[in-house]
Design a protein around this motif. Structure first.
Motif, PDB file in Angstrom:
ATOM      1  N   ALA A 305      43.597  23.202  35.865  1.00 32.37           N
ATOM      2  CA  ALA A 305      42.686  21.856  36.637  1.00 32.37           C
ATOM      3  C   ALA A 305      43.016  21.087  35.897  1.00 32.37           C
ATOM      4  CB  ALA A 305      40.986  22.536  35.824  1.00 32.37           C
ATOM      5  N   ARG A 306      43.521  21.058  34.591  1.00 35.38           N
ATOM      6  CA  ARG A 306      44.146  19.628  33.601  1.00 35.38           C
ATOM      7  C   ARG A 306      45.804  19.684  34.214  1.00 35.38           C
ATOM      8  NH1 ARG A 306      43.176  20.074  27.357  1.00 35.38           N
ATOM      9  NH2 ARG A 306      45.073  20.667  26.839  1.00 35.38           N
ATOM     10  N   GLY A 307      46.158  20.571  34.524  1.00 33.84           N
ATOM     11  CA  GLY A 307      48.171  20.349  34.997  1.00 33.84           C
ATOM     12  C   GLY A 307      48.604  20.915  33.910  1.00 33.84           C
ATOM     13  N   ASP A 308      48.406  21.371  32.829  1.00 31.61           N
ATOM     14  CA  ASP A 308      49.193  22.430  32.029  1.00 31.61           C
ATOM     15  C   ASP A 308      50.096  23.434  32.663  1.00 31.61           C
ATOM     16  OD1 ASP A 308      47.681  20.595  30.250  1.00 31.61           O
ATOM     17  OD2 ASP A 308      46.427  22.168  29.259  1.00 31.61           O
ATOM     18  N   ALA A 309      49.496  23.740  34.108  1.00 29.29           N
ATOM     19  CA  ALA A 309      50.111  25.159  34.492  1.00 29.29           C
ATOM     20  C   ALA A 309      50.215  24.329  36.355  1.00 29.29           C
ATOM     21  CB  ALA A 309      49.774  26.141  34.158  1.00 29.29           C
ATOM     22  N   GLU A 310      50.587  25.392  36.657  1.00 28.32           N
ATOM     23  CA  GLU A 310      49.793  25.419  38.192  1.00 28.32           C
ATOM     24  C   GLU A 310      49.512  26.748  38.912  1.00 28.32           C
ATOM     25  OE1 GLU A 310      52.840  22.457  36.988  1.00 28.32           O
ATOM     26  OE2 GLU A 310      53.167  23.987  36.555  1.00 28.32           O
ATOM     27  N   ILE A 311      49.890  27.285  38.587  1.00 29.61           N
ATOM     28  CA  ILE A 311      49.358  29.069  39.268  1.00 29.61           C
ATOM     29  C   ILE A 311      48.418  29.937  38.168  1.00 29.61           C
ATOM     30  CG2 ILE A 311      50.388  30.756  40.500  1.00 29.61           C
ATOM     31  CD1 ILE A 311      52.988  28.951  40.930  1.00 29.61           C
ATOM     32  N   PHE A 312      48.339  30.396  38.870  1.00 24.73           N
ATOM     33  CA  PHE A 312      47.449  31.455  38.362  1.00 24.73           C
ATOM     34  C   PHE A 312      46.789  32.958  39.081  1.00 24.73           C
ATOM     35  CE2 PHE A 312      42.976  34.030  37.408  1.00 24.73           C
ATOM     36  CZ  PHE A 312      42.715  34.750  36.691  1.00 24.73           C
ATOM     37  N   MET A 313      47.634  33.676  39.032  1.00 19.34           N
ATOM     38  CA  MET A 313      47.954  34.281  40.295  1.00 19.34           C
ATOM     39  C   MET A 313      47.415  36.607  39.022  1.00 19.34           C
ATOM     40  SD  MET A 313      51.592  34.472  42.152  1.00 19.34           S
ATOM     41  CE  MET A 313      52.248  35.197  40.405  1.00 19.34           C
ATOM     42  N   LYS A 314      46.211  37.130  40.062  1.00 20.59           N
ATOM     43  CA  LYS A 314      45.413  38.382  38.815  1.00 20.59           C
ATOM     44  C   LYS A 314      45.835  38.963  40.427  1.00 20.59           C
ATOM     45  CE  LYS A 314      42.330  40.109  36.452  1.00 20.59           C
ATOM     46  NZ  LYS A 314      40.279  39.618  35.712  1.00 20.59           N
ATOM     47  N   PHE A 315      46.235  40.400  39.922  1.00 17.54           N
ATOM     48  CA  PHE A 315      45.732  41.615  40.909  1.00 17.54           C
ATOM     49  C   PHE A 315      45.914  43.027  40.220  1.00 17.54           C
ATOM     50  CE2 PHE A 315      49.884  38.467  42.367  1.00 17.54           C
ATOM     51  CZ  PHE A 315      49.234  38.080  43.404  1.00 17.54           C
ATOM     52  N   ALA A 316      44.405  43.304  40.793  1.00 18.70           N
ATOM     53  CA  ALA A 316      43.769  44.009  40.030  1.00 18.70           C
ATOM     54  C   ALA A 316      44.470  45.130  40.726  1.00 18.70           C
ATOM     55  CB  ALA A 316      41.863  43.928  40.276  1.00 18.70           C
ATOM     56  N   LYS A 317      44.052  46.378  39.206  1.00 18.24           N
ATOM     57  CA  LYS A 317      44.607  47.820  39.963  1.00 18.24           C
ATOM     58  C   LYS A 317      43.208  48.333  40.393  1.00 18.24           C
ATOM     59  CE  LYS A 317      47.583  48.003  36.203  1.00 18.24           C
ATOM     60  NZ  LYS A 317      48.079  48.571  34.413  1.00 18.24           N
ATOM     61  N   ALA A 318      43.678  49.523  40.828  1.00 17.93           N
ATOM     62  CA  ALA A 318      43.111  49.975  41.879  1.00 17.93           C
ATOM     63  C   ALA A 318      41.613  51.132  41.660  1.00 17.93           C
ATOM     64  CB  ALA A 318      43.056  51.191  43.419  1.00 17.93           C
ATOM     65  N   GLY A 319      40.840  49.940  41.764  1.00 15.02           N
ATOM     66  CA  GLY A 319      39.155  50.604  41.314  1.00 15.02           C
ATOM     67  C   GLY A 319      38.714  49.423  40.516  1.00 15.02           C
ATOM     68  N   TYR A 320      38.980  48.340  40.311  1.00 11.70           N
ATOM     69  CA  TYR A 320      38.484  47.412  39.432  1.00 11.70           C
ATOM     70  C   TYR A 320      38.255  46.305  40.389  1.00 11.70           C
ATOM     71  CZ  TYR A 320      38.094  44.132  35.835  1.00 11.70           C
ATOM     72  OH  TYR A 320      37.496  42.816  35.017  1.00 11.70           O
ATOM     73  N   LYS A 321      36.478  45.804  39.779  1.00 10.37           N
ATOM     74  CA  LYS A 321      35.890  44.519  40.799  1.00 10.37           C
ATOM     75  C   LYS A 321      35.549  44.330  39.997  1.00 10.37           C
ATOM     76  CE  LYS A 321      32.880  46.224  43.170  1.00 10.37           C
ATOM     77  NZ  LYS A 321      31.332  47.357  44.242  1.00 10.37           N
ATOM     78  N   GLU A 322      36.177  42.365  40.083  1.00  3.63           N
ATOM     79  CA  GLU A 322      35.748  41.658  39.487  1.00  3.63           C
ATOM     80  C   GLU A 322      34.814  40.852  39.483  1.00  3.63           C
ATOM     81  OE1 GLU A 322      38.381  39.753  38.217  1.00  3.63           O
ATOM     82  OE2 GLU A 322      40.304  40.854  38.747  1.00  3.63           O
ATOM     83  N   LYS A 323      34.095  40.608  39.090  1.00  7.69           N
ATOM     84  CA  LYS A 323      32.846  40.210  38.310  1.00  7.69           C
ATOM     85  C   LYS A 323      32.854  38.634  38.365  1.00  7.69           C
ATOM     86  CE  LYS A 323      32.396  43.529  35.546  1.00  7.69           C
ATOM     87  NZ  LYS A 323      34.138  44.487  35.068  1.00  7.69           N
ATOM     88  N   ILE A 324      31.418  38.038  38.934  1.00  6.97           N
ATOM     89  CA  ILE A 324      31.448  36.378  39.643  1.00  6.97           C
ATOM     90  C   ILE A 324      31.254  36.111  37.967  1.00  6.97           C
ATOM     91  CG2 ILE A 324      29.787  36.577  41.761  1.00  6.97           C
ATOM     92  CD1 ILE A 324      27.233  35.949  40.161  1.00  6.97           C
ATOM     93  N   TRP A 325      30.808  35.888  37.282  1.00 12.34           N
ATOM     94  CA  TRP A 325      30.728  35.638  35.456  1.00 12.34           C
ATOM     95  C   TRP A 325      32.479  34.944  35.049  1.00 12.34           C
ATOM     96  CZ3 TRP A 325      27.568  39.850  35.136  1.00 12.34           C
ATOM     97  CH2 TRP A 325      28.030  41.066  34.947  1.00 12.34           C
ATOM     98  N   ASP A 326      33.300  35.944  35.781  1.00 11.68           N
ATOM     99  CA  ASP A 326      34.735  35.444  35.525  1.00 11.68           C
ATOM    100  C   ASP A 326      35.448  34.477  36.009  1.00 11.68           C
ATOM    101  OD1 ASP A 326      34.481  37.435  32.988  1.00 11.68           O
ATOM    102  OD2 ASP A 326      34.891  39.504  34.286  1.00 11.68           O
ATOM    103  N   HIS A 327      35.262  34.041  37.020  1.00  8.49           N
ATOM    104  CA  HIS A 327      35.574  33.072  37.347  1.00  8.49           C
ATOM    105  C   HIS A 327      34.780  31.785  38.345  1.00  8.49           C
ATOM    106  CE1 HIS A 327      39.296  35.937  38.277  1.00  8.49           C
ATOM    107  NE2 HIS A 327      37.703  37.245  38.294  1.00  8.49           N
ATOM    108  N   ALA A 328      33.616  32.249  38.655  1.00 10.36           N
ATOM    109  CA  ALA A 328      32.504  31.387  39.095  1.00 10.36           C
ATOM    110  C   ALA A 328      32.523  29.223  38.898  1.00 10.36           C
ATOM    111  CB  ALA A 328      31.322  31.305  38.665  1.00 10.36           C
ATOM    112  N   ALA A 329      32.707  29.852  37.169  1.00 12.37           N
ATOM    113  CA  ALA A 329      33.078  28.209  36.877  1.00 12.37           C
ATOM    114  C   ALA A 329      33.939  27.564  36.725  1.00 12.37           C
ATOM    115  CB  ALA A 329      32.337  27.489  34.983  1.00 12.37           C
TER     116      ALA A 329
END
Length: 389
Positions: A305-329
């Motif tokens: 958001a503030r220009g220190d990096a350009e890309i964030f990539m996350k590819f979860a392993k099978a069975g892992y479910k992302e929670k909304i509190w880890d991403h919403a804000a």
């Protein structure tokens, strides 16, 4: 322009909610700094393992109780639904009596400082029952209708325990859409240049600097409101400081870099729920030359958001479910700062289906630039069949 004017410069909608959220996160960050200092300097048993083997600390429960109490006090219990990570199951076990006592003390010590953040002190200190009730009230399941506050009290607990990066994340979701997001990053310096220094070093430098000097300010809060077209950042309220934050809040924007060879990408530190090997192969195919910036917590979203990096990539392993509190804000802050966040299929993330990001396609990609994002999607489509994820 003062902080409150900046916060409401684009729209009056959610202005009170955003102002309260920033103040509450500022207070929570102060709590975390004190607890982390104690964890680093002394040997203690203030870290527990939950039933899923993830870590939880005094700070996790204390922040959740503090934020819960404040939101309910300000907006009224009938108007507040909170989705949060922690429950009281581990905290109420027979071997956690000492930790529970420390949580109650930590919460009350924090609430006493509320006026420093423009918030109200409780008429009386909270008892054990009230602290447990405040934590336990954060049991909403979210969903597609109504307003739901979403809290991750300490995102990146392992980073927190190690004295590294972590975040306090608070968002408001209304009718399935993220309306505002606040990300407190106590160990993330205001300026990118300071990232080169180990946190212990700039902790020393902070003590040597004048309280009114911005030179070695450590820690910041980033925040945004949906549709405002801007994201803002301000320094943390410093201990025993009368520094006027209204003069230091500033707009943040994503990087303008669109050449993969010049881009920096972030990924989680731990390989347990994200495949470093697949990400490395994808980065190579994209022509990303810089080494990955491995960072704990939603600080990764803040970096984009503030220009220190350009890309964030996350590819979860099978069975892992992302929670909304880890991403919403973090997602909203990146978007309002000019960036793009989707799943790996190019679709928007869906925060309307409860505590999980249901229907998530393959993984998550956050990017500062639309062209970079499109290149990642194309490279991903070409290589996903050999991913074994």
């Amino acid at each position: 322009m003062e902080v409150e004017e900046l916060r409401s410069s684009k729209s009056e909608r959610y202005s009170k909610e955003l102002d309260v959220a920033v103040r509450v996160v500022q207070m929570a960050c102060s709590l975390c700094q004190k607890v982390q200092k104690h964890l680093i300097s002394e040997s203690n048993d203030q870290v527990k393992s939950k039933d899923d083997n993830s870590l939880v600390t005094i700070a996790d429960w204390s922040v959740q109780a503090t934020v819960s109490w404040m939101l309910l006090e300000i907006f009224g219990s009938e108007n507040v639904s909170i989705v949060a990570e922690e429950d009281i199951q581990t905290l109420t076990k027979a071997d956690s009596v000492g930790i529970l006592e420390t949580v109650v003390k930590t919460v009350n010590d924090c609430l006493v400082d509320a006026p420093k953040f423009g918030l109200t002190v409780p008429a009386m200190a909270l008892g054990t029952k009230e602290v447990l009730e405040a934590i336990n009230r954060c049991n909403s399941a979210g969903g597609p209708s109504g307003r739901h506050w979403v809290l991750d009290p300490v995102d990146g607990t392992l980073g927190f325990v190690r004295g590294d990066q972590y975040a306090v994340a608070l968002a408001l979701i209304e009718d399935g859409e993220v309306a505002l997001g606040v990300l407190g990053c106590p160990n993330y310096p205001m300026n990118k240049e300071w990232l080169e220094y180990h946190h212990c070093y700039y902790r020393i430098m902070s003590k040597l600097s004048s309280p009114t000097s911005e030179s070695w300010d450590k820690g910041c809060v980033m925040y945004a409101r949906k549709g405002s077209g801007e994201a803002l950042m301000e320094p943390l309220v410093r201990e025993n400081s009368s520094l006027d934050l209204s003069n230091l809040a500033r707009t943040i924007r994503v990087s303008s870099i669109d050449d993969p060879a010049l881009a920096t990408f972030c990924e989680p530190v731990e390989n347990s729920n994200s495949s470093h090997s697949f990400t490395a192969g994808l980065a190579h195919s994209l022509g990303l030359r810089n080494q990955p910036l491995r960072v704990y917590s939603m600080v990764k979203y803040g970096a984009i958001a503030r220009g220190d990096a350009e890309i964030f990539m996350k590819f979860a392993k099978a069975g892992y479910k992302e929670k909304i509190w880890d991403h919403a804000a973090g997602v909203l802050i990146v978007q309002e700062a000019g960036g793009v966040v989707t799943d790996a299929g190019g679709c928007p993330l869906d925060f309307s289906q409860g505590i999980y990001l249901e229907g998530l396609n393959l993984g998550i990609i956050a990017c500062s630039d639309v062209k970079l994002h499109q290149k990642i999607i194309r490279a991903l489509n070409a290589s996903w069949g050999s991913s074994n994820l």
